[in-house]
Design a protein around this motif. Sequence first.
Motif, short mmCIF file in Angstrom:
data_model
loop_
_atom_site.label_atom_id
_atom_site.label_comp_id
_atom_site.label_asym_id
_atom_site.label_seq_id
_atom_site.Cartn_x
_atom_site.Cartn_y
_atom_site.Cartn_z
N GLN A 134 0.83 -1.20 0.00
CA GLN A 134 0.00 0.00 0.00
C GLN A 134 0.87 1.25 0.00
O GLN A 134 0.55 2.25 -0.66
N ALA A 135 2.00 1.18 0.73
CA ALA A 135 2.93 2.32 0.73
C ALA A 135 3.49 2.56 -0.67
O ALA A 135 3.69 3.71 -1.09
N GLY A 136 3.74 1.47 -1.39
CA GLY A 136 4.24 1.61 -2.76
C GLY A 136 3.20 2.22 -3.68
O GLY A 136 3.52 3.07 -4.53
N ARG A 137 1.94 1.81 -3.51
CA ARG A 137 0.86 2.38 -4.32
C ARG A 137 0.68 3.87 -4.01
O ARG A 137 0.42 4.68 -4.91
N ASP A 138 0.82 4.20 -2.72
CA ASP A 138 0.71 5.62 -2.33
C ASP A 138 1.84 6.43 -2.95
O ASP A 138 1.64 7.58 -3.40
N ALA A 139 3.05 5.84 -2.99
CA ALA A 139 4.19 6.53 -3.58
C ALA A 139 3.99 6.75 -5.07
O ALA A 139 4.38 7.78 -5.63
N LEU A 140 3.36 5.77 -5.73
CA LEU A 140 3.06 5.93 -7.15
C LEU A 140 2.09 7.08 -7.38
O LEU A 140 2.28 7.90 -8.29
N GLU A 141 1.06 7.15 -6.55
CA GLU A 141 0.08 8.22 -6.71
C GLU A 141 0.69 9.59 -6.41
O GLU A 141 0.35 10.59 -7.05
N ALA A 142 1.60 9.61 -5.43
CA ALA A 142 2.21 10.88 -5.04
C ALA A 142 3.35 11.28 -5.97
O ALA A 142 3.84 12.42 -5.92
N LEU A 153 9.25 -0.93 -12.37
CA LEU A 153 9.02 -2.21 -11.70
C LEU A 153 7.86 -2.11 -10.71
O LEU A 153 7.04 -3.04 -10.61
N LEU A 154 7.77 -1.00 -10.00
CA LEU A 154 6.68 -0.83 -9.04
C LEU A 154 5.33 -0.76 -9.76
O LEU A 154 4.33 -1.32 -9.29
N GLN A 155 5.30 -0.07 -10.89
CA GLN A 155 4.07 -0.04 -11.69
C GLN A 155 3.71 -1.44 -12.17
O GLN A 155 2.53 -1.82 -12.20
N PHE A 156 4.72 -2.20 -12.54
CA PHE A 156 4.51 -3.57 -12.99
C PHE A 156 3.92 -4.43 -11.86
O PHE A 156 2.97 -5.19 -12.07
N LEU A 157 4.46 -4.30 -10.65
CA LEU A 157 3.97 -5.07 -9.51
C LEU A 157 2.55 -4.65 -9.12
O LEU A 157 1.74 -5.49 -8.71
N ALA A 158 2.26 -3.37 -9.25
CA ALA A 158 0.92 -2.90 -8.93
C ALA A 158 -0.12 -3.47 -9.90
O ALA A 158 -1.26 -3.73 -9.53
N LEU A 182 13.07 -1.89 -3.69
CA LEU A 182 11.65 -1.66 -3.42
C LEU A 182 11.22 -2.37 -2.14
O LEU A 182 10.45 -1.82 -1.34
N VAL A 183 11.72 -3.59 -1.94
CA VAL A 183 11.38 -4.33 -0.72
C VAL A 183 11.98 -3.63 0.50
O VAL A 183 11.33 -3.50 1.54
N GLU A 184 13.24 -3.17 0.38
CA GLU A 184 13.89 -2.48 1.49
C GLU A 184 13.15 -1.20 1.88
O GLU A 184 13.08 -0.84 3.06
N LYS A 185 12.60 -0.50 0.90
CA LYS A 185 11.87 0.74 1.18
C LYS A 185 10.44 0.49 1.67
O LYS A 185 9.76 1.42 2.09
N GLY A 186 10.01 -0.77 1.60
CA GLY A 186 8.65 -1.08 2.02
C GLY A 186 7.62 -0.83 0.95
O GLY A 186 6.41 -0.84 1.22
#
Length: 257
Positions: A134-142, A153-158, A182-186
């Motif tokens: 969820q933190a990654g999705r929030d980072a994408l939106e922000a 890669l984060l967009q791909f995982l989402a 990405l895993v280390e950053k949560g």
Amino acid sequence: MSPQSRCKGKKIVQVAVFAPLRSTFDYVFESDNDQNLNIKIGARVRVSLRNSKRIGIVVSFSRSDVTCERKLKNILEVIDNEPIVSRKMLALASWAASYYHHPIGEVISLMLPSKLRKGDRIPSSKSYIWSASQAGRDALEAGTVNGARQLELLQFLASNPNNGLEIFRSLTFAWQVPLKKLVEKGWATKTVSKATNVEAISSKSKVILNSEQLNAKSIIERNLGKFCPSVLYGVTGSGKTEVYFEVMQAVISAGKQ
């Protein structure tokens, strides 16, 4: 004494022994508790055959009220708690044995790695799945994701949550380091798969073709139904076989050969 009472606590199993023998063999699997008769079709067992110990696969069960009256040897050991050969693979082995006039036990054994043919146990292993957190999705939106590879890669995982390593084969860039970051950053999660049986653990996620593979697949499929040889060129490990599989699936789905 009725046949049912004489056969209580016994299961008669047919075993395809890994040997050049044309038939399967009946063996007895005994248990003090009926609820514990958990031997499964597709599992390996160790049996006695002609004064030697052999490995084989359980291919079916016999009617215990008919066959337990015969003097049969006992199963020496049940090696697998879960099937390592699926019923579909057993059906394929049966067809191949009939078509090529070859012993069924040897056909099945050739489907297995050498260590499993020798009776080694399957080592316990863990499989993992990755998703955008969820933190990654929030980072994408922000719009706070730095680094082009991490962003891609984060967009791909989402868009492709809960997938194993196979899903990353469709990517055309080195994804290992960005994924670790990405895993280390949560922003991405890595969890143990809940798969519990052998087939679920060993099964692969559906392969997603990359753009070059999709282009090759499209060209080949356009020429299906007419004589037009195609040569698929690519270095070792580039994914040529996956293209062939996808084309074959399209042909099979269309009811053709």
